[in-house]
Design an enzyme around this catalytic site. Structure first.
Site, PDB file in Angstrom:
ATOM      1  N   THR A 118      18.022  45.107 -47.757  1.00 14.44           N
ATOM      2  CA  THR A 118      16.704  45.555 -47.263  1.00 14.44           C
ATOM      3  C   THR A 118      15.918  44.431 -46.612  1.00 14.44           C
ATOM      4  OG1 THR A 118      16.466  47.398 -48.811  1.00 14.44           O
ATOM      5  CG2 THR A 118      14.450  46.609 -47.774  1.00 14.44           C
ATOM      6  N   TRP A 151      23.804  46.185 -55.107  1.00 15.85           N
ATOM      7  CA  TRP A 151      23.589  46.955 -53.863  1.00 15.85           C
ATOM      8  C   TRP A 151      24.864  46.925 -53.008  1.00 15.85           C
ATOM      9  CZ3 TRP A 151      19.334  46.641 -56.629  1.00 15.85           C
ATOM     10  CH2 TRP A 151      18.211  47.391 -56.298  1.00 15.85           C
ATOM     11  N   ASN A 196      23.850  50.933 -55.898  1.00 13.02           N
ATOM     12  CA  ASN A 196      22.566  51.477 -55.495  1.00 13.02           C
ATOM     13  C   ASN A 196      22.644  52.500 -54.361  1.00 13.02           C
ATOM     14  OD1 ASN A 196      19.570  51.488 -55.585  1.00 13.02           O
ATOM     15  ND2 ASN A 196      19.833  50.791 -53.465  1.00 13.02           N
ATOM     16  N   GLU A 197      22.228  53.720 -54.681  1.00  8.10           N
ATOM     17  CA  GLU A 197      22.086  54.807 -53.692  1.00  8.10           C
ATOM     18  C   GLU A 197      23.340  55.062 -52.872  1.00  8.10           C
ATOM     19  OE1 GLU A 197      18.524  54.116 -51.436  1.00  8.10           O
ATOM     20  OE2 GLU A 197      17.243  54.533 -53.147  1.00  8.10           O
ATOM     21  N   GLU A 215      14.185  53.885 -59.497  1.00  8.41           N
ATOM     22  CA  GLU A 215      13.497  53.212 -58.402  1.00  8.41           C
ATOM     23  C   GLU A 215      12.473  54.173 -57.846  1.00  8.41           C
ATOM     24  OE1 GLU A 215      15.783  51.099 -55.279  1.00  8.41           O
ATOM     25  OE2 GLU A 215      14.219  51.784 -53.895  1.00  8.41           O
ATOM     26  N   ARG A 238       7.714  58.318 -50.138  1.00  7.21           N
ATOM     27  CA  ARG A 238       8.628  59.453 -50.146  1.00  7.21           C
ATOM     28  C   ARG A 238       8.710  59.999 -51.556  1.00  7.21           C
ATOM     29  NH1 ARG A 238      12.304  54.871 -50.415  1.00  7.21           N
ATOM     30  NH2 ARG A 238      12.072  54.455 -48.218  1.00  7.21           N
TER      31      ARG A 238
HETATM   32  C1  147 Z   1      15.551  52.244 -51.230  1.00  7.71           C
HETATM   33  C2  147 Z   1      16.392  51.038 -51.620  1.00  7.71           C
HETATM   34  O1  147 Z   1      17.102  51.261 -52.811  1.00  7.71           O
HETATM   35  C3  147 Z   1      15.611  49.755 -51.732  1.00  7.71           C
HETATM   36  O2  147 Z   1      16.511  48.662 -51.727  1.00  7.71           O
HETATM   37  C4  147 Z   1      14.609  49.653 -50.628  1.00  7.71           C
HETATM   38  O3  147 Z   1      15.285  49.616 -49.399  1.00  7.71           O
HETATM   39  C5  147 Z   1      13.692  50.836 -50.678  1.00  7.71           C
HETATM   40  C6  147 Z   1      12.615  50.767 -49.627  1.00  7.71           C
HETATM   41  O4  147 Z   1      11.765  51.887 -49.677  1.00  7.71           O
HETATM   42  O5  147 Z   1      14.404  52.026 -50.478  1.00  7.71           O
HETATM   43  O6  147 Z   1      16.377  53.007 -50.406  1.00  7.71           O
HETATM   44  C7  147 Z   1      15.962  54.161 -49.847  1.00  7.71           C
HETATM   45  C8  147 Z   1      15.907  54.218 -48.486  1.00  7.71           C
HETATM   46  C9  147 Z   1      15.607  55.415 -47.861  1.00  7.71           C
HETATM   47  C10 147 Z   1      15.355  56.543 -48.603  1.00  7.71           C
HETATM   48  C11 147 Z   1      15.418  56.472 -49.992  1.00  7.71           C
HETATM   49  C12 147 Z   1      15.713  55.284 -50.597  1.00  7.71           C
HETATM   50  N1  147 Z   1      15.024  57.741 -47.972  1.00  7.71           N
HETATM   51  O7  147 Z   1      14.871  57.750 -46.710  1.00  7.71           O
HETATM   52  O8  147 Z   1      14.902  58.787 -48.630  1.00  7.71           O
END
Ligand code: 147
Length: 657
Positions: A79, A121, A167-168, A243, A369
């Site tokens: 990020t 990540w 992560n995600e 998160e 969000r």
């Molecule tokens: C999260 C990440 O896990 C973090 O590292 C950081 O980037 C954070 C910033 O807001 O966001 O990742 C996401 C990025 C996009 C979405 C959700 C989580 N999204 O667009 O729904």
């Protein structure tokens, strides 16, 4: 302060432990990482750095956080930068890289009870064992992750309480089981798995798979918008907003945080909420600037800001400990009739009660969000009705915040003293955008340190010979975006080395730039001189190095940034390009003398539309950049042409040569 006598409109809120309790509170936390969010905190001058850490971690002082979630660095852009892996290569391990170890120690020093939670990540390329997925060999992946947990224990005596998956990104349920087994075999039975840091769907797979269900402690969802699925609610696991937040840390961000800290339980039965990020310590114009609980982006001036989300956090963390229990819905947890919410929590002894009420309005509490459906809040009289064991309570200490949005200062975390409980009742008049904590606890403290120094831009001229850094740490102020730069020593001289030798298993794809890049300074820099000494190591060297100015994008967009990039390659050539991918070439040629052995100097000066380059102080080119319109400003930077080792020393940045 006015107590308003109950009238006919008064809403009765019952707090009663007679018919059992709700779920166990597991803490409020912040994330360092995902990625490089604490980068600029590390070289703050003392005592300012300690002061900042006090606001985050010291119990009864500021946010008094109960969970610190850190990235397990994977040499990938996650990020706002990359964080170093403890194993850049399969054949080595190092537990002194980066700053997460330091941060965990500082957190533990202030609060030995703080829970440590770790999550990768991305991963070094070798972890995939030839596959582009980290799950190519789940034993190798589990070994890699558990080594980090073991490193925390053996090098720092830090117990890692929780660990996540990826992560995600896709979760592999077989890997979750292998991780559980590996943890158990190596003595980490008490390190609990939170999975899978994505949506609630992970919970669906727990039905009918007992081994998987037994492997995990909690289902962790990101940005749940206070909601959780029924499938998650009934699966018999703790639910975490593992998160959340990620909202600009002004009063609107504070409103978001206040609303979700309560409503994540009221609505979604989540018992832990963790803010991305812990502290916004990454350069302005990197992604999600100031989406942290507080801000510290100027190690050179020492300036920092304790933003309102810190005091919102204190409303819960200073009066509720991990292990307390929420009251039941209908007996101390719920929505307020005219908007807002309340949660009651009771201590393990049953003797102490804390109630947190929030009345955040829709337009003042939207998070980044997901979208927030419309609702209204209006002023209301409430009567808190203490029953069951709570009927013995004769007074409650009151803490109050009023968020302000009309340019006035917010009133944050003010002690209003005790209020008397009369016949088991306390009456309150609730306005808009307020937080109230009522508690039997007499602790609570709005900590303060002297006003920090005022804000200043990054100072020029700037020089760093890296002698002031600890070995294996990252160089100060150089914010690595791809690759990983580490301070090393040849015995008498410290220098920095780019350590990553192969493409990592990416998180957001920035690595497709194909280069290691670290940026520094100020994204508004325009005309600039940058110079550095470099050397290609004799083995595993990169095939080139560069210095750059006007780097206009970084983070996950590092792979399509523009700027002025001056490359020197180990085949004794140079080139100047207008992009980080080195496809948009302005000029190129042969070096007048070889660069591939020993230390050399590379210098770049950009002035208006002109660029001047020198090698070992001999002019190489003076060219027009042929940019349309005025040049776009951006960061300075250095890096390597491809992945591979390269050494740098004596960084010099100035407005003119
Ligand atoms: C999260 C990440 O896990 C973090 O590292 C950081 O980037 C954070 C910033 O807001 O966001 O990742 C996401 C990025 C996009 C979405 C959700 C989580 N999204 O667009 O729904």
């Amino acid at each position: 302060w006015a107590l308003v006598v109950a009238d006919d409109d008064t809403i009765n809120l019952v707090f009663d432990d007679t018919n059992g309790l709700g779920r166990t509170f597991e803490g409020i936390g912040g994330i360092s990482g995902g990625g490089a969010t604490s980068k600029l905190l590390v070289n703050y001058p003392q005592p300012l750095r300690d002061q900042i850490l006090d606001y985050l971690f010291l119990p009864n002082f500021g946010a008094s956080l109960q969970i610190l979630k850190v990235e397990i660095g994977g040499d990938v852009q996650s990020t706002d930068g990359t964080e170093a892996s403890h194993m850049h290569n399969s054949w080595e391990e190092n537990y002194e890289r980066g700053y997460e170890w330091w941060l965990m120690l500082e957190a533990k020093k202030r609060n030995p009870d703080i829970k440590i939670y770790s999550l990768p990540w991305g991963f070094p390329g070798w972890v995939g064992q030839g596959s582009s997925s980290p799950y190519g060999n789940t034993t190798v992946l589990a070994d890699y992750v558990v080594r980090w947990i073991n490193g925390a224990k053996t090098h720092y005596n830090i117990t890692v309480d929780y660990v996540g998956i990826w992560n995600e990104r896709p979760c592999n349920n077989d890997y979750v089981k292998v991780l559980r087994k590996t943890l158990n075999e190596r003595g980490f039975q008490h390190t609990l798995i939170v999975a899978s840091d994505n949506g609630w769907e992970f919970a669906d797979g727990l039905y009918g798979d007992h081994e998987l269900a037994n492997a995990v402690h909690a289902v962790g969802c990101h940005y749940p918008g206070t909601w959780s699925s029924n499938s998650a609610k009934y699966v018999g696991k703790a639910l975490w907003a593992s998160e959340d937040y990620s909202t600009f840390n002004d009063e609107f961000g504070a409103g978001c945080w206040a609303r979700i800290l309560n409503q994540n339980y009221v609505d979604g039965l989540m018992t832990a909420t963790i803010a991305w990020d812990l502290i916004a310590s990454y350069y302005h114009n990197l992604d999600f600037f100031r989406d942290g609980l507080m801000t510290a982006v100027e190690p050179w001036s020492g300036h920092y800001v304790v933003n309102s989300p810190i005091w919102v956090t204190a409303h819960t963390t200073q009066f509720v400990s991990v292990g307390w229990k929420y009251l039941n819905h209908t007996a101390g947890v719920g929505y307020l009739k005219n908007g807002g919410s309340y949660v009651g929590l009771v201590s393990p002894t049953g003797n102490d009660l804390t109630i947190v009420i929030e009345t955040m309005t829709h337009d003042h509490s939207q998070c980044i969000r997901p979208g927030l459906p419309w609702y209204t809040v209006s002023p209301q009289n409430v009567s808190l009705n203490l029953k069951g064991h709570f009927s013995k309570i004769t007074k409650l200490n009151l803490w109050y915040s009023q968020l302000s949005f009309d340019g006035k200062l917010s009133n944050m975390f003010t002690s209003m003293g005790p209020v008397q409980v009369v016949n088991g009742m306390v009456n309150l008049t609730l306005g808009l955008d307020q937080i109230y904590t009522l508690t039997t606890l007499s602790g609570g403290h709005k900590g303060s340190h002297p006003t920090p120094p005022s804000s200043h831009p990054f100072p020029l001229p700037y020089f760093d010979d890296f002698e002031g850094n600890n070995l294996y740490n990252e160089p100060n102020n150089l914010a690595q975006q791809t690759g990983s730069f580490e301070v090393l020593s040849n015995g008498s001289n410290k220098f920095i080395r780019q350590m990553v030798m192969e493409w990592p298993l990416s998180w957001c794809g920035a690595e497709s730039v194909g280069k290691a890049v670290t940026v520094i300074g100020d994204s508004t820099w325009d005309d600039l001189f940058i110079e550095i000494d470099f050397q290609f190591p004799t083995v595993n060297a990169s095939n080139g190095i560069f210095v750059a100015a006007r780097i206009n994008q970084a983070g996950c967009e590092m792979d399509h940034s523009q700027g002025v990039f001056f490359f020197i390659t180990s085949d004794n050539k140079y080139s100047l390009t207008r992009d980080s991918r080195a496809t948009d070439e302005v000029t190129s040629g042969n070096l007048p003398s070889p660069a591939h052995t020993g230390w050399h100097k590379i210098s770049l000066y950009v002035q208006g539309s002109k660029a001047y380059g020198a090698f070992d102080k001999r002019d190489l080119f003076a060219v027009d950049l042929n940019v349309h319109g005025s040049p776009v400003p951006g960061f300075a930077g250095i890096g390597t042409y491809n992945y591979g080792l390269a050494d740098f020393d004596n960084l010099h940045i100035a407005l003119t040569p």
